[in-house]
Write a protein that holds these residues in place. Structure first.
Motif, short mmCIF file in Angstrom:
data_model
loop_
_atom_site.label_atom_id
_atom_site.label_comp_id
_atom_site.label_asym_id
_atom_site.label_seq_id
_atom_site.Cartn_x
_atom_site.Cartn_y
_atom_site.Cartn_z
N THR A 27 1.10 -1.42 -0.06
CA THR A 27 0.17 -0.27 -0.18
C THR A 27 0.73 1.35 0.04
OG1 THR A 27 -1.77 -1.12 1.18
CG2 THR A 27 -1.66 1.22 1.25
N LYS A 28 1.60 0.82 1.18
CA LYS A 28 2.91 2.27 0.99
C LYS A 28 3.75 2.15 -0.57
CE LYS A 28 3.60 2.35 6.18
NZ LYS A 28 4.57 2.34 7.34
N LEU A 29 4.30 1.71 -0.47
CA LEU A 29 4.26 1.40 -2.12
C LEU A 29 4.08 2.08 -3.30
CD1 LEU A 29 6.52 -1.51 -2.35
CD2 LEU A 29 7.52 0.56 -1.84
N ARG A 30 2.75 1.35 -3.41
CA ARG A 30 1.76 2.49 -4.13
C ARG A 30 1.82 3.48 -4.20
NH1 ARG A 30 -2.23 -1.71 -2.98
NH2 ARG A 30 -1.42 -4.02 -3.26
N LYS A 31 1.30 3.86 -3.10
CA LYS A 31 1.62 5.22 -2.68
C LYS A 31 2.13 6.53 -3.43
CE LYS A 31 -1.85 4.88 1.04
NZ LYS A 31 -2.35 6.05 2.71
N GLN A 32 3.14 5.27 -2.94
CA GLN A 32 5.31 6.45 -3.34
C GLN A 32 4.72 6.36 -5.04
OE1 GLN A 32 8.44 4.62 -0.69
NE2 GLN A 32 7.66 6.12 0.11
N ILE A 33 4.39 5.17 -5.31
CA ILE A 33 4.37 5.45 -7.13
C ILE A 33 3.68 6.58 -7.72
CG2 ILE A 33 3.25 3.60 -8.83
CD1 ILE A 33 4.66 1.35 -7.85
N GLU A 37 4.41 9.15 -9.89
CA GLU A 37 3.37 9.35 -10.70
C GLU A 37 3.19 11.37 -11.38
OE1 GLU A 37 0.94 6.50 -11.25
OE2 GLU A 37 2.43 4.76 -12.40
N THR A 38 2.14 11.05 -9.96
CA THR A 38 1.93 12.89 -10.02
C THR A 38 3.19 13.73 -10.56
OG1 THR A 38 -0.10 12.01 -8.87
CG2 THR A 38 0.48 14.36 -8.95
N ASP A 39 4.27 13.52 -10.02
CA ASP A 39 4.96 14.19 -9.99
C ASP A 39 5.83 14.48 -11.10
OD1 ASP A 39 5.47 14.73 -6.96
OD2 ASP A 39 6.56 14.52 -6.41
N THR A 40 5.57 13.11 -11.99
CA THR A 40 6.00 13.53 -13.12
C THR A 40 5.38 13.44 -14.27
OG1 THR A 40 7.48 11.13 -12.25
CG2 THR A 40 6.84 11.00 -14.85
N HIS A 41 4.00 13.44 -13.96
CA HIS A 41 3.07 14.04 -14.73
C HIS A 41 3.24 15.18 -14.59
CE1 HIS A 41 1.53 10.30 -16.12
NE2 HIS A 41 1.17 9.73 -14.71
N GLU A 42 3.61 16.11 -13.35
CA GLU A 42 3.68 17.62 -13.27
C GLU A 42 4.86 18.14 -13.94
OE1 GLU A 42 1.96 21.24 -11.74
OE2 GLU A 42 1.50 19.83 -11.72
N ALA A 43 6.07 17.25 -13.21
CA ALA A 43 7.19 17.81 -13.89
C ALA A 43 6.60 18.08 -15.92
CB ALA A 43 8.20 16.72 -13.96
N GLN A 44 6.34 17.10 -15.99
CA GLN A 44 6.32 16.93 -17.80
C GLN A 44 5.31 17.97 -18.36
OE1 GLN A 44 7.26 14.66 -19.48
NE2 GLN A 44 6.97 16.25 -21.49
N ARG A 45 4.16 18.13 -17.29
CA ARG A 45 3.34 19.29 -17.68
C ARG A 45 4.97 20.67 -17.66
NH1 ARG A 45 0.86 23.45 -15.60
NH2 ARG A 45 1.01 22.68 -13.57
#
Length: 141
Positions: A27-33, A37-45
Motif C-alpha cells: 500500500t505504501k509503495l503504491r502510494k509512493q508510486i 507518477e503525479t510528480d512526473t506528470h506535473e514535471a512533464q506538464r
C-alpha cells in the motif's frame, strides 16, 4: 494435537501478520508510486509549458529580428538614395565650379592682354614724352 493446534494457530497468526505487513508495504509503495507518477506528470506538464513559452519567445524574437531587418533595409535604401542624390548634386556643383573657373581663366587672359596693351601704350607714351622732352630741349637751345 493441542500442540499442533497451537503451532497451527501461531503459524496462521504469523502468516496473517506477515500478510498484513506485506499489504501495508505494498500500500505504501503504491502510494509512493502514485505520488511519483503525479510528480512526473506535473514535471512533464511544466516542461511542456516551458517548451511552449520558449517557442513563443523564439517566435517573438524571430519576428522582432525580421522587423529590425526590414527597418535596417529601409534605412539603408534611404541612405543609398540620399547618397545618390548628394553625388548628383556634388557633380552638378563641380560642373558649375568648372564653368566658373573657365570664365575666370578667360577673364584672366583678357586682363593679361589688357595689361600688355597698357604696357605697350605706356612704352609709347614714354617714347612720345622722351621725344617731346628732346624736342623741347632742342627748341630751348
Amino acid at each position: 494435537t493441542k500442540k499442533a493446534d497451537y503451532y497451527e494457530k501461531e503459524n496462521e497468526m504469523g502468516s496473517l501478520s506477515l500478510a498484513k505487513g506485506r499489504s501495508d508495504i505494498y500500500t505504501k509503495l503504491r502510494k509512493q508510486i502514485e505520488l511519483l507518477e503525479t510528480d512526473t506528470h506535473e514535471a512533464q506538464r511544466k516542461i511542456e509549458e516551458l517548451e511552449l513559452e520558449e517557442e513563443n519567445l523564439l517566435l517573438g524574437s524571430h519576428q522582432r529580428l525580421i522587423e529590425m531587418d526590414q527597418k535596417f533595409t529601409t534605412a539603408e535604401e534611404r541612405l543609398k538614395d540620399e547618397i545618390l542624390l548628394l553625388q548628383a548634386d556634388n557633380h552638378m556643383q563641380q560642373l558649375l565650379i568648372d564653368e566658373k573657373n573657365i570664365e575666370i581663366a578667360e577673364k584672366n587672359d583678357e586682363l593679361m592682354l589688357k595689361d600688355k596693351e597698357i604696357e605697350e601704350l605706356n612704352a609709347k607714351v614714354k617714347n612720345l614724352n622722351d621725344r617731346l622732352t628732346a624736342a623741347a630741349k632742342s627748341l630751348a637751345w
